[in-house]
Design an enzyme around this catalytic site. Structure first.
Site, short mmCIF file in Angstrom:
data_model
loop_
_atom_site.label_atom_id
_atom_site.label_comp_id
_atom_site.label_asym_id
_atom_site.label_seq_id
_atom_site.Cartn_x
_atom_site.Cartn_y
_atom_site.Cartn_z
N THR A 211 46.66 34.12 48.58
CA THR A 211 46.84 34.69 47.24
C THR A 211 45.48 35.08 46.69
O THR A 211 44.49 35.20 47.42
CB THR A 211 47.57 33.69 46.32
OG1 THR A 211 47.94 34.34 45.10
CG2 THR A 211 46.71 32.48 46.02
N ASN A 212 45.40 35.29 45.39
CA ASN A 212 44.15 35.65 44.72
C ASN A 212 44.11 34.99 43.35
O ASN A 212 45.03 34.25 42.99
CB ASN A 212 44.00 37.17 44.63
CG ASN A 212 45.21 37.80 43.96
OD1 ASN A 212 45.47 37.58 42.78
ND2 ASN A 212 45.96 38.60 44.71
#
Length: 403
Positions: A211-212
């Site tokens: 993810t980020n």
């Protein structure tokens, strides 16, 4: 939307009265002036002095008591009101409102009120489901009263059920959105906006994912700003932020799910804003069981493949739609964003330098540069994401809806 509004809050007798005190403060914080009327039952739970202190106004409890000899109190309050909220609304006051019975200050003033009325029922779940209460609620709706649906949760009786008064913030949100939807001449009235938000999650195994740092705050701010200008908003999100009122919210944790949700709605949309930080890659084959660390400090190799390029596909297939993308960069902001604008065939690209202080992922503030084909870049300096979103909506209005 509540700034400067005169709000009459009618409080009837139930354990949820304690929330009504907080509701007064919530409405005042949003710019409203609030006056309160209590039934005798309500005074058994919270004293009039509490509401007088919070509202800075006399509190109405007796229909025969006049604060001003020149005015009849219940008519004066009814005429003063821009809107009326009944919270909590017990079965007793609901029944009286539905049948025109006026035996106290609250019911007498409500009968005289021509301003919009909002009723928030709060009672035991069995009472709420009874034929009589349901009949009375239907009658109120037929009379033009707006109902605020009670919530399901832990009741005063010690068990779960539907009948809880919503939280004060929820009631205030509901009222604001309802008033917005009734407002005339909103620039985006009837227009369909699809807005994405949050950082997608691409599974590695059942407990891990790629993810980020995106929180979704910018996308949510854009969704609220569009809603406030009359748009019908679908927010497609990978974030766990609270759902905003007055729009359709669809959870789409992964890039594949987000792509499907966006494409399903694209044809019927007028504006699509791809504010989500979508993962560029995902594992080719996520493990079905948790990957265990092996003895000997072995390396773990993940084989990744590209996720769908949603913005590019929208740009290639758009017809009447306005397609807007985001570019989160850490270097060569304008060069990279300009290339992305052309490559994706977007109508607008909103670029931000996420390496800068207080900008981009997970901050409450942002600073962006707006790029459009054949136009000079437009810089929006550091401001709250709410303000940035409002500025972006004004640009969209000028581009497409400047009637």
């Amino acid at each position: 939307m509540l700034t400067g509004k005169h709000i009459a809050l009618y409080v009837s007798g139930g354990i949820a009265v304690y929330k009504a005190a907080t509701l007064v403060r919530t409405l005042i914080k949003r710019g409203a002036e609030v006056r309160v009327a209590l039934t005798q039952g309500a005074t058994a739970f919270v004293t009039p002095l509490t509401f007088q202190t919070l509202s800075k106004h006399d509190v109405y409890t007796d229909r025969f008591k006049q604060f001003d000899a020149e005015h009849v109190a219940h008519i004066d309050l009814a005429d003063w009101s821009d809107l009326a909220i009944v919270a909590p609304a017990t079965a007793d006051v609901i029944g009286k409102m539905a049948n025109g019975i006026t035996d106290d200050f609250v019911t007498t003033a409500l009968l005289a009120t021509t301003a919009p009325k909002f009723v928030a029922p709060a009672m035991n779940n069995h009472m709420l489901a009874s034929a009589a209460v349901q009949r009375n609620l239907k009658q109120l709706q037929a009379d033009g009263v707006t109902l605020i649906d009670p919530e399901t949760g832990f009741l005063a009786e010690g068990y779960e059920g539907k009948g809880r008064l919503p939280e004060p913030e929820t009631i205030a949100d509901f009222v604001e959105v309802a008033l917005l939807q009734q407002a005339p001449n909103l620039p985006f009235a009837g227009k369909q906006f699809v807005i994405t938000a949050g950082g997608t999650q691409e599974k590695i195994d059942p407990v891990r994912y790629i993810t980020n740092k995106s929180s979704g705050k910018m996308g949510y701010a854009l969704a609220v700003a569009a809603r406030d200008l009359g748009a019908k908003v679908t927010l497609i999100t990978a974030s766990d932020l609270p759902n905003p009122f007055g729009m359709t919210v669809v959870q789409a944790p992964s890039a594949e799910e987000m792509a499907q949700q966006v494409f399903d709605r694209f044809q019927a949309s007028d504006v699509v804003i791809m504010a989500a930080a979508i993962s560029d890659y995902r594992p080719v084959q996520p493990a079905t069981e948790k990957i265990k660390k092996q003895a000997g400090h072995q390396e773990l190799v993940l084989t990744l493949t590209e996720t769908p390029d949603i913005l590019a596909q929208l740009g290639q297939t758009k017809q009447h739609q306005l397609v807007i993308g985001f570019a989160a960069e850490t270097q060569h902001l304008l060069d990279n964003a300009a290339q992305k604008l052309a490559r994706k065939q977007a109508d607008m690209l909103i670029a931000n330098d996420v390496a800068a202080a207080n900008v981009g992922f997970d901050y409450d503030t942002n600073a962006v540069t707006i790029l459009r084909p054949q136009e000079a870049p437009l810089k929006l300096p550091l401001a709250s994401k709410t303000v940035i979103a409002q500025q972006i909506m004004e640009i969209i209005r000028q581009m497409r809806f400047n009637a």
